[in-house]
Design an enzyme around this catalytic site. Structure first.
Site, short mmCIF file in Angstrom:
data_model
loop_
_atom_site.label_atom_id
_atom_site.label_comp_id
_atom_site.label_asym_id
_atom_site.label_seq_id
_atom_site.Cartn_x
_atom_site.Cartn_y
_atom_site.Cartn_z
N GLU A 1 -29.52 -8.86 -57.16
CA GLU A 1 -28.55 -7.91 -57.51
C GLU A 1 -27.32 -8.67 -57.98
OE1 GLU A 1 -29.75 -8.37 -54.60
OE2 GLU A 1 -27.98 -7.86 -53.17
N HIS B 1 -31.62 -12.49 -53.59
CA HIS B 1 -30.63 -11.16 -53.93
C HIS B 1 -30.24 -10.91 -55.39
CE1 HIS B 1 -29.10 -10.08 -50.02
NE2 HIS B 1 -29.51 -11.35 -49.60
N CYS C 1 -34.44 -9.24 -49.96
CA CYS C 1 -33.96 -9.95 -48.81
C CYS C 1 -34.85 -9.40 -47.32
CB CYS C 1 -32.67 -10.10 -48.85
SG CYS C 1 -32.60 -11.82 -47.69
N LYS D 1 11.01 5.25 -68.05
CA LYS D 1 11.83 5.09 -66.87
C LYS D 1 11.38 3.64 -66.34
CE LYS D 1 12.85 9.56 -65.05
NZ LYS D 1 12.55 10.15 -63.89
N GLY E 1 -8.63 -6.46 -59.28
CA GLY E 1 -9.87 -7.28 -60.05
C GLY E 1 -10.41 -6.68 -61.08
N1 GLN Z 1 -31.61 -11.13 -41.77
C1 GLN Z 1 -32.69 -11.51 -42.62
C2 GLN Z 1 -32.51 -13.09 -42.64
O1 GLN Z 1 -31.51 -13.48 -41.96
C3 GLN Z 1 -32.36 -11.00 -44.07
C4 GLN Z 1 -30.89 -11.42 -44.79
C5 GLN Z 1 -30.87 -10.64 -45.71
O2 GLN Z 1 -31.35 -9.67 -46.22
N2 GLN Z 1 -29.56 -10.99 -46.44
O3 GLN Z 1 -33.41 -13.75 -42.95
#
Ligand code: GLN
Length: 606
Positions: A564, A562, A420, A256, A46
């Protein structure tokens, strides 16, 4: 169109050349570069493929990567990060392999479900079509029907390109190594593709491994020769050989390999380990790998040299910053369920790396097992850290430890970024320890919880009945003016981030949480879904009602999304920039924690 291709375009009843070709597909317009692994898996196919794709994209070519997975799962959503690394989420909600994250970061290009295929998806589609009489009475076979479906997907991706323009080159990465049982039909499909597309249309790269046994102290090429032989047995003559190795390959080894594989020595490259994957594109360019690809695929006339120079300069200056000696050092803790497993939090690792490079500091990550942390030992486990991240997660294990971790960060003024689940535990901690709601929890961990500050929203429950209960993919977030979030996103009132969750802040508690001093600085543009929270940095920033003094904090920030997943080397993610900068401030009080915002007007943060 040649008679062969005309036959290929017809259906399976009258020809063996079954290969459904999408309407409007133009032969010769799109080229393909296929990366196959030999000898061992984990060679970094990748990284190789995305680095080469980046070099060609920088030349003005439109590139589209395709990752082909051998497994039977439909997507990566159900895979355990412990075994497979993190689940990466694309803007369209596709849950996929973490390699797609490497492509997005390297290419600075959003991908979609078209860029990721599993055996499971292919077989499901074929079986569905069979049940609907789609094969006109023919027996459905691995060849030509399964291989035909692989080629159809590749050609459709070629036409779709980057979403705006059709692809000049589709970069195909086949998971696993040649000879594996489960990817054999992909390799056969690619052989067929090369036959149908004709000369100068498909470039095969065999990525191989040169062993250097410690007992011998020298490089040996036999394993690589045998590995490449398997590619040739599959009817594929590689055009380029890339030799992965710990040290630069000796000329004897390269000779080689050339000799035994029918590949000219100028097309056998040493791809030895580098300090950082971001050094690889320029290393490839210096070796002339990109030029060989252009020759093999007859693409020299599509190159834009001025664009190439501009892109290269920006990239090289980033790499130079990365290699520079950074005197400021900070330690950032990650309190997760899969402590020590870098791959399980690969994008967080990368997002921090991009930001520390831009901020000129050396950020060391320390992995802390959430299950070990309690209110009593938090100081001794976390006291030496300059910042803490509580990442996303599912299930009850480690949640109480994460709550203790939030409490320690809030009370000790340690910069905190909750992601999250890290956002949800920040709300639970605030409800329990600031508002005195001792039983506050999420219904994910305690379904009969008396104070469910985090719960499954009615909208989510309704979706669940339809099959998919997770809120997935890119969503708009409305940012409240005057907040830290607003400042970090350079006064943008709406931003787009990616989500993967089922539970949210219960709207019934929002007013009370705000009255107690928590600021929800990002919300869903329409529904009462809380997306970003923060604590005020000073009394003036506080927004709560009542006469209690505000709980202030230098950097207490969390998001239901998220962040990130959207960090890119040349466009570092603002929430991570905020955290790393706050960590520097904690260690070096003279540092201005928001200087990067002022400076980033031209630096394309976010
Ligand atoms: N478990 C939590 C939810 O479902 C947080 C999910 C997560 O951190 N991606 O809302």
């Amino acid at each position: 169109m040649s008679p062969l291709l005309a036959a290929a375009a017809r259906t399976s009843v009258d020809t063996e050349f079954y290969s459904p070709i999408p309407d409007g597909y133009r032969f010769g317009r799109h080229k393909y570069l296929v990366v196959l692994g030999t000898v061992i898996s984990g060679l970094g196919k990748g990284i190789f493929s995305s680095s080469l794709a980046k070099l060609l994209k920088d030349k003005g070519l439109v590139v589209a990567p395709m990752k082909m997975e051998g497994y039977l799962n439909i997507d990566a959503g159900t895979l355990n990060p412990f075994r497979h690394g993190e689940v990466f989420v694309l803007d369209d909600g596709t849950e996929c392999d973490m390699d797609l994250g490497t492509y997005e970061r390297m290419l600075d290009q959003n991908l979609s479900k078209r860029n990721f295929v599993t055996s499971g998806q292919i077989f499901r589609d074929i079986l569905d079509r069979e049940r609907h009489g789609g094969y006109l009475g023919r027996d459905v076979q691995m060849i030509p029907h399964v291989t035909g479906d692989v080629k159809r997907r590749l050609r459709e991706l070629a036409m779709h390109g980057d979403g705006q323009r059709p692809a000049d080159i589709v970069f195909v990465e086949v998971g696993g190594t040649v000879g594996d049982y489960e990817n054999g039909f992909y390799i056969e499909a690619l052989r067929e593709l090369a036959f149908e597309e004709g000369p100068n249309s498909v470039c095969f790269v065999a990525l191989t491994y040169i062993v250097e046994p410690g007992s011998l102290g020298e490089q040996k090429s036999k394993a690589a020769q045998l590995g490449i032989k398997r590619v040739m047995e599959a009817g594929i003559q590689p055009h380029i050989i890339a030799c992965r190795s710990a040290n630069p390959c000796t000329s004897t080894v390269l000779q080689k390999i050339a000799m035994f594989t029918n590949v000219a020595q100028k097309r056998v490259f040493s791809m030895h380990d580098r300090k950082s994957v971001y050094e690889i594109p320029d290393a490839m360019r210096q070796e002339g790998l990109d030029r060989e690809v252009l020759s093999i695929l007859s693409l020299h006339d599509r190159v834009d040299l001025a664009q190439e120079d501009r892109h290269r300069e920006r990239w090289v200056s980033y790499v130079r910053k990365m290699q520079a000696n950074r005197t400021k050092k900070v330690k950032i803790g990650i309190t997760g369920k899969y402590a020590g497993l870098r791959d399980a939090y690969a994008s967080i690792d990368k997002a921090v790396e991009h930001c520390s490079t831009h901020l000129g500091c050396d950020a060391e990550l320390e992995w802390i097992s959430a299950t070990d942390v309690t209110d009593d030992n938090a100081r001794s486990l976390l006291g030496h850290l300059d910042a803490v991240i509580v990442p996303g997660g599912f299930g009850a294990r480690g949640v109480e430890g994460k709550i203790s971790c939030v409490r320690y960060c809030r009370e000790s003024r340690v910069p905190y970024l909750g992601i999250c689940l890290g956002f949800q535990v920040a709300v639970i901690e605030f409800a329990r320890n600031v508002m005195g709601l001792r039983d506050a929890n999420s219904t994910e961990f305690d379904s009969h919880c008396p104070q469910p500050v985090i719960s499954e929203l009615p909208e989510q429950k309704r979706i669940e009945k339809l099959g998919g209960s997770m809120r997935l993919g890119g969503q708009m977030v409305q940012i409240t003016p005057g907040t830290l979030a607003y400042e970090m996103y350079r006064h943008r009132e709406t931003i787009r981030e990616r989500f993967r969750h089922r539970y949210e802040v219960d709207p019934g508690y929002v007013e009370r949480l705000e009255a107690a001093g928590l600021i929800f600085s990002g919300r869903h543009p329409v529904y009462p879904i809380m997306q970003v929270l923060e604590l005020p940095r000073s009394e003036q920033d506080a927004r709560h009602a009542g006469d209690k003094p505000a709980i202030t904090h230098p950097f207490f920030f969390a998001a239901q999304c998220h962040p990130e997943l959207t960090g890119r080397p040349l466009r570092p993610q603002p929430m991570f920039m905020g955290l790393v900068s706050a960590a520097i401030k904690r260690k070096h009080p003279e540092h201005d924690p928001l200087r990067w915002v002022k400076e980033s007007a031209s630096a394309e943060v976010g």
